[in-house]
Write a protein that holds these residues in place. Sequence first.
Motif, PDB file in Angstrom:
ATOM      1  N   HIS A   1       0.857  -1.181   0.000  1.00 58.06           N
ATOM      2  CA  HIS A   1       0.000   0.000   0.000  1.00 58.06           C
ATOM      3  C   HIS A   1       0.894   1.232   0.000  1.00 58.06           C
ATOM      4  CE1 HIS A   1      -2.941   2.970   1.238  1.00 58.06           C
ATOM      5  NE2 HIS A   1      -3.907   2.084   0.991  1.00 58.06           N
ATOM      6  N   THR A   2       0.590   2.201  -0.864  1.00 58.09           N
ATOM      7  CA  THR A   2       1.456   3.374  -1.014  1.00 58.09           C
ATOM      8  C   THR A   2       1.507   4.247   0.232  1.00 58.09           C
ATOM      9  OG1 THR A   2      -0.348   4.631  -2.035  1.00 58.09           O
ATOM     10  CG2 THR A   2       1.184   3.482  -3.517  1.00 58.09           C
ATOM     11  N   GLU A   3       0.521   4.129   1.112  1.00 56.47           N
ATOM     12  CA  GLU A   3       0.496   4.944   2.328  1.00 56.47           C
ATOM     13  C   GLU A   3       0.719   4.127   3.601  1.00 56.47           C
ATOM     14  OE1 GLU A   3      -2.788   8.156   0.648  1.00 56.47           O
ATOM     15  OE2 GLU A   3      -3.466   6.456   1.851  1.00 56.47           O
ATOM     16  N   ARG A   4       0.374   2.839   3.563  1.00 55.78           N
ATOM     17  CA  ARG A   4       0.391   2.032   4.791  1.00 55.78           C
ATOM     18  C   ARG A   4       1.377   0.880   4.777  1.00 55.78           C
ATOM     19  NH1 ARG A   4      -5.473   2.798   4.251  1.00 55.78           N
ATOM     20  NH2 ARG A   4      -5.675   0.691   3.442  1.00 55.78           N
ATOM     21  N   GLY A   5       2.058   0.658   3.675  1.00 53.87           N
ATOM     22  CA  GLY A   5       3.010  -0.439   3.610  1.00 53.87           C
ATOM     23  C   GLY A   5       2.331  -1.758   3.260  1.00 53.87           C
ATOM     24  N   PRO A   6       2.944  -2.888   3.666  1.00 50.28           N
ATOM     25  CA  PRO A   6       2.407  -4.197   3.292  1.00 50.28           C
ATOM     26  C   PRO A   6       0.965  -4.381   3.793  1.00 50.28           C
ATOM     27  CG  PRO A   6       4.593  -4.421   4.249  1.00 50.28           C
ATOM     28  CD  PRO A   6       4.171  -2.999   4.463  1.00 50.28           C
ATOM     29  N   GLU A   7       0.121  -4.919   2.899  1.00 52.02           N
ATOM     30  CA  GLU A   7      -1.283  -5.159   3.263  1.00 52.02           C
ATOM     31  C   GLU A   7      -1.733  -6.443   2.575  1.00 52.02           C
ATOM     32  OE1 GLU A   7      -3.811  -1.637   3.892  1.00 52.02           O
ATOM     33  OE2 GLU A   7      -5.116  -2.558   2.380  1.00 52.02           O
ATOM     34  N   SER A   8      -2.100  -7.429   3.390  1.00 54.22           N
ATOM     35  CA  SER A   8      -2.506  -8.727   2.856  1.00 54.22           C
ATOM     36  C   SER A   8      -3.998  -8.739   2.522  1.00 54.22           C
ATOM     37  CB  SER A   8      -2.206  -9.832   3.880  1.00 54.22           C
ATOM     38  OG  SER A   8      -3.081  -9.708   4.996  1.00 54.22           O
ATOM     39  N   PHE A   9      -4.391  -9.770   1.802  1.00 55.48           N
ATOM     40  CA  PHE A   9      -5.809  -9.998   1.525  1.00 55.48           C
ATOM     41  C   PHE A   9      -6.570 -10.079   2.853  1.00 55.48           C
ATOM     42  CE2 PHE A   9      -9.271 -13.124   0.754  1.00 55.48           C
ATOM     43  CZ  PHE A   9     -10.032 -12.372  -0.117  1.00 55.48           C
ATOM     44  N   ARG A  10      -6.014 -10.817   3.809  1.00 52.11           N
ATOM     45  CA  ARG A  10      -6.634 -10.946   5.141  1.00 52.11           C
ATOM     46  C   ARG A  10      -6.790  -9.568   5.790  1.00 52.11           C
ATOM     47  NH1 ARG A  10      -6.603 -15.426   7.746  1.00 52.11           N
ATOM     48  NH2 ARG A  10      -4.721 -16.152   6.678  1.00 52.11           N
ATOM     49  N   ASP A  11      -5.734  -8.756   5.758  1.00 50.75           N
ATOM     50  CA  ASP A  11      -5.808  -7.397   6.308  1.00 50.75           C
ATOM     51  C   ASP A  11      -6.963  -6.637   5.670  1.00 50.75           C
ATOM     52  OD1 ASP A  11      -3.446  -7.762   7.823  1.00 50.75           O
ATOM     53  OD2 ASP A  11      -2.178  -6.830   6.282  1.00 50.75           O
ATOM     54  N   GLY A  12      -7.033  -6.712   4.339  1.00 51.87           N
ATOM     55  CA  GLY A  12      -8.069  -5.990   3.617  1.00 51.87           C
ATOM     56  C   GLY A  12      -9.465  -6.413   4.026  1.00 51.87           C
ATOM     57  N   VAL A  13      -9.686  -7.706   4.141  1.00 51.63           N
ATOM     58  CA  VAL A  13     -11.006  -8.221   4.542  1.00 51.63           C
ATOM     59  C   VAL A  13     -11.362  -7.739   5.945  1.00 51.63           C
ATOM     60  CG1 VAL A  13     -12.261 -10.329   5.169  1.00 51.63           C
ATOM     61  CG2 VAL A  13     -10.980 -10.231   3.011  1.00 51.63           C
ATOM     62  N   TYR A  14     -10.451  -7.901   6.878  1.00 49.02           N
ATOM     63  CA  TYR A  14     -10.730  -7.504   8.262  1.00 49.02           C
ATOM     64  C   TYR A  14     -10.900  -5.992   8.398  1.00 49.02           C
ATOM     65  CZ  TYR A  14     -10.313 -12.123  10.318  1.00 49.02           C
ATOM     66  OH  TYR A  14     -10.545 -13.427  10.673  1.00 49.02           O
ATOM     67  N   MET A  15     -10.088  -5.238   7.651  1.00 48.60           N
ATOM     68  CA  MET A  15     -10.191  -3.778   7.741  1.00 48.60           C
ATOM     69  C   MET A  15     -11.513  -3.274   7.147  1.00 48.60           C
ATOM     70  SD  MET A  15      -6.242  -2.733   6.943  1.00 48.60           S
ATOM     71  CE  MET A  15      -6.560  -0.996   6.809  1.00 48.60           C
ATOM     72  N   ILE A  16     -11.950  -3.846   6.032  1.00 47.36           N
ATOM     73  CA  ILE A  16     -13.217  -3.398   5.444  1.00 47.36           C
ATOM     74  C   ILE A  16     -14.389  -3.781   6.350  1.00 47.36           C
ATOM     75  CG2 ILE A  16     -14.845  -3.861   3.544  1.00 47.36           C
ATOM     76  CD1 ILE A  16     -12.853  -1.713   2.852  1.00 47.36           C
ATOM     77  N   ALA A  17     -14.331  -4.936   6.974  1.00 46.99           N
ATOM     78  CA  ALA A  17     -15.404  -5.318   7.905  1.00 46.99           C
ATOM     79  C   ALA A  17     -15.437  -4.352   9.097  1.00 46.99           C
ATOM     80  CB  ALA A  17     -15.220  -6.759   8.365  1.00 46.99           C
ATOM     81  N   GLY A  18     -14.274  -4.008   9.626  1.00 50.86           N
ATOM     82  CA  GLY A  18     -14.219  -3.025  10.710  1.00 50.86           C
ATOM     83  C   GLY A  18     -14.645  -1.646  10.231  1.00 50.86           C
TER      84      GLY A  18
END
Length: 175
Positions: free
Chosen positions: A141-158
């Motif tokens: 991620h250009t602003e947050r660094g490494p971001e996994s599929f799992r991170d993305g799923v959990y972050m969007i749910a939150g």
Amino acid sequence: MEERIVKADPVLNPDEYKAELIAFLGGDDPAEVLEATPGTFRKAVEGLSAETLQQRPEPNEWSVEELLSHFWHAEVVASFRWRVVLAQDNPMLIGYDQDAWTDLPRPPFHDMLDAFEALRRANVSLMRGTDQSLWDRAGEHTERGPESFRDGVYMIAGHDRAHLKQLTQTIDAVT
């Protein structure tokens, strides 16, 4: 003016931002949260007038319509990010200015809600159909660094939970 739902800045404090979003899940299954959000949003706005949907609680806060626009745009972005992470090795995940996107032309409210719901169904199908062995695939991620599929799923749910709280506060303020 209501206090910010998520206090950490996603660019200046990305780890804190991610932790705050994920904390909104409280241990709940992200798939269930993601599946429920469009219906929860639809039920919350039932019977509200077009004027109410467009009314901001404060000059610098989003209206219900702008909140829906944000949900829809975030879903478009998540849809792309998830697919590129699953299909490419360490892709670049571009950040975006959520306020600038919310000001872009958009479909009428109920068409936008239908579009959000349809895209969310497609994304939940992708998530449910993705083998667990792929959930740790990541992009940069250009602003947050490494971001996994799992991170993305959990972050969007939150993210859903945080903004549904904001939706309730907004409706309470304008009705």
